[in-house]
Design a protein around this motif. Structure first.
Motif, PDB file in Angstrom:
ATOM      1  N   GLU A  66      22.539  50.237  45.692  1.00  0.00           N
ATOM      2  CA  GLU A  66      23.628  49.533  46.587  1.00  0.00           C
ATOM      3  C   GLU A  66      24.439  50.494  47.345  1.00  0.00           C
ATOM      4  O   GLU A  66      24.620  50.367  48.541  1.00  0.00           O
ATOM      5  CB  GLU A  66      24.353  48.715  45.665  1.00  0.00           C
ATOM      6  CG  GLU A  66      23.960  47.604  45.041  1.00  0.00           C
ATOM      7  CD  GLU A  66      24.944  47.177  43.916  1.00  0.00           C
ATOM      8  OE1 GLU A  66      26.080  47.383  43.783  1.00  0.00           O
ATOM      9  OE2 GLU A  66      24.514  46.026  43.442  1.00  0.00           O
ATOM     10  N   MET A  67      24.605  51.899  46.970  1.00  0.00           N
ATOM     11  CA  MET A  67      25.251  52.947  47.719  1.00  0.00           C
ATOM     12  C   MET A  67      24.456  53.212  48.840  1.00  0.00           C
ATOM     13  O   MET A  67      24.885  53.412  50.097  1.00  0.00           O
ATOM     14  CB  MET A  67      25.640  54.087  46.898  1.00  0.00           C
ATOM     15  CG  MET A  67      26.564  54.827  47.820  1.00  0.00           C
ATOM     16  SD  MET A  67      27.549  56.109  46.306  1.00  0.00           S
ATOM     17  CE  MET A  67      28.296  57.054  47.628  1.00  0.00           C
ATOM     18  N   ALA A  68      23.233  53.351  48.690  1.00  0.00           N
ATOM     19  CA  ALA A  68      22.223  54.006  49.740  1.00  0.00           C
ATOM     20  C   ALA A  68      21.980  52.763  51.111  1.00  0.00           C
ATOM     21  O   ALA A  68      22.020  53.094  52.012  1.00  0.00           O
ATOM     22  CB  ALA A  68      20.580  54.127  49.092  1.00  0.00           C
ATOM     23  N   HIS A  69      21.865  51.552  50.268  1.00  0.00           N
ATOM     24  CA  HIS A  69      21.965  50.480  51.275  1.00  0.00           C
ATOM     25  C   HIS A  69      23.196  50.599  52.345  1.00  0.00           C
ATOM     26  O   HIS A  69      22.990  50.167  53.324  1.00  0.00           O
ATOM     27  CB  HIS A  69      21.912  49.194  50.489  1.00  0.00           C
ATOM     28  CG  HIS A  69      21.860  47.827  51.491  1.00  0.00           C
ATOM     29  ND1 HIS A  69      20.710  47.708  52.215  1.00  0.00           N
ATOM     30  CD2 HIS A  69      22.728  47.136  51.858  1.00  0.00           C
ATOM     31  CE1 HIS A  69      20.892  46.523  52.928  1.00  0.00           C
ATOM     32  NE2 HIS A  69      22.327  46.071  52.494  1.00  0.00           N
ATOM     33  N   TRP A  70      24.472  50.446  51.708  1.00  0.00           N
ATOM     34  CA  TRP A  70      25.569  50.596  52.562  1.00  0.00           C
ATOM     35  C   TRP A  70      25.653  51.631  53.287  1.00  0.00           C
ATOM     36  O   TRP A  70      26.207  51.307  54.372  1.00  0.00           O
ATOM     37  CB  TRP A  70      26.932  50.461  51.513  1.00  0.00           C
ATOM     38  CG  TRP A  70      28.042  50.376  52.065  1.00  0.00           C
ATOM     39  CD1 TRP A  70      28.728  49.373  52.548  1.00  0.00           C
ATOM     40  CD2 TRP A  70      29.049  51.651  52.411  1.00  0.00           C
ATOM     41  NE1 TRP A  70      30.165  49.832  53.448  1.00  0.00           N
ATOM     42  CE2 TRP A  70      30.047  51.040  53.270  1.00  0.00           C
ATOM     43  CE3 TRP A  70      29.013  53.061  52.468  1.00  0.00           C
ATOM     44  CZ2 TRP A  70      31.081  51.811  53.812  1.00  0.00           C
ATOM     45  CZ3 TRP A  70      29.950  53.798  52.992  1.00  0.00           C
ATOM     46  CH2 TRP A  70      31.131  53.167  53.719  1.00  0.00           C
ATOM     47  N   LEU A  71      25.310  52.899  52.681  1.00  0.00           N
ATOM     48  CA  LEU A  71      25.166  54.151  53.585  1.00  0.00           C
ATOM     49  C   LEU A  71      24.275  53.917  54.799  1.00  0.00           C
ATOM     50  O   LEU A  71      24.477  54.998  55.714  1.00  0.00           O
ATOM     51  CB  LEU A  71      24.937  55.435  52.801  1.00  0.00           C
ATOM     52  CG  LEU A  71      26.310  55.571  52.026  1.00  0.00           C
ATOM     53  CD1 LEU A  71      25.684  56.704  51.128  1.00  0.00           C
ATOM     54  CD2 LEU A  71      27.316  56.271  52.664  1.00  0.00           C
ATOM     55  N   THR A  72      23.118  52.995  54.900  1.00  0.00           N
ATOM     56  CA  THR A  72      22.085  53.286  55.960  1.00  0.00           C
ATOM     57  C   THR A  72      22.197  52.009  56.824  1.00  0.00           C
ATOM     58  O   THR A  72      21.231  52.056  57.640  1.00  0.00           O
ATOM     59  CB  THR A  72      20.761  53.598  55.308  1.00  0.00           C
ATOM     60  OG1 THR A  72      20.660  52.595  54.187  1.00  0.00           O
ATOM     61  CG2 THR A  72      20.700  54.926  54.631  1.00  0.00           C
ATOM     62  N   THR A  73      22.943  51.090  56.518  1.00  0.00           N
ATOM     63  CA  THR A  73      22.889  49.880  57.247  1.00  0.00           C
ATOM     64  C   THR A  73      23.950  49.622  57.882  1.00  0.00           C
ATOM     65  O   THR A  73      25.203  50.043  57.503  1.00  0.00           O
ATOM     66  CB  THR A  73      22.525  48.377  56.355  1.00  0.00           C
ATOM     67  OG1 THR A  73      23.675  48.376  55.369  1.00  0.00           O
ATOM     68  CG2 THR A  73      21.244  48.685  55.610  1.00  0.00           C
ATOM     69  N   PRO A  74      24.058  48.922  59.312  1.00  0.00           N
ATOM     70  CA  PRO A  74      25.445  48.682  59.895  1.00  0.00           C
ATOM     71  C   PRO A  74      26.259  47.745  59.248  1.00  0.00           C
ATOM     72  O   PRO A  74      25.405  46.612  58.621  1.00  0.00           O
ATOM     73  CB  PRO A  74      24.861  48.311  61.257  1.00  0.00           C
ATOM     74  CG  PRO A  74      23.528  47.947  61.364  1.00  0.00           C
ATOM     75  CD  PRO A  74      23.084  48.463  59.780  1.00  0.00           C
ATOM     76  N   SER A  75      27.498  47.775  59.062  1.00  0.00           N
ATOM     77  CA  SER A  75      28.261  46.935  58.380  1.00  0.00           C
ATOM     78  C   SER A  75      29.774  46.954  59.040  1.00  0.00           C
ATOM     79  O   SER A  75      30.200  47.945  59.171  1.00  0.00           O
ATOM     80  CB  SER A  75      28.215  47.046  56.790  1.00  0.00           C
ATOM     81  OG  SER A  75      29.292  46.193  56.237  1.00  0.00           O
TER      82      SER A  75
END
Length: 138
Positions: free
Chosen positions: A45-54
């Motif tokens: 989840e952290m890797a996803h948050w850190l690599t995707t625009p949001s």
């Protein structure tokens, strides 16, 4: 307004970098690294948050005492230091300052100028937020 921080790498690469950073932090603390499904899910989840625009400008690590929140925060700090990511709008590299929640409350009450400077940091990691429950800062 500045864009939210994002790592310029794949989610998979970010996951493995975070995992390596956590393993190194655990070793630095003279402990034995133990993986779990929950930890792996949190890393994903952290890797996803850190690599995707949001549009979300923060991440909150939750859990009881001893589940690795502070270790993950410190590992992320060490990872940023190792990556030397240039800041997009000024000199220097991206980094995160980690401070204790009680220190922030203290500054807010006793040194408002230092408090304002602290909260204007590009990235701020607030540790031991749960220790503030029931505490009065008036």
């Amino acid at each position: 307004m500045n864009a939210r921080f994002k790592l310029s790498m794949s989610e998979e690469k970010a996951y493995f970098y975070l995992l390596a950073a956590i393993m190194a932090e655990v070793e630095y603390r003279h402990r034995v690294f133990c993986s779990s499904e929950d930890m792996e899910k949190q890393l994903q989840e952290m890797a996803h948050w850190l690599t995707t625009p949001s549009s979300h400008f923060g991440i909150l690590l939750c859990g009881g005492c001893g589940n690795g929140k502070s270790t993950m925060l410190k590992a992320f700090q060490q990872l940023l230091n190792a990556l030397h990511i240039p800041k997009p709008y000024n000199e220097g590299t991206c980094g995160i300052r980690i401070v204790d929640a009680k220190y922030i409350a203290y500054l807010c009450k006793n040194n408002y100028e230092a408090y304002r400077k602290l909260i204007s940091a590009d990235m701020l990691g607030i540790d031991d937020l749960g220790s503030m429950l029931g505490m009065s800062i008036s």
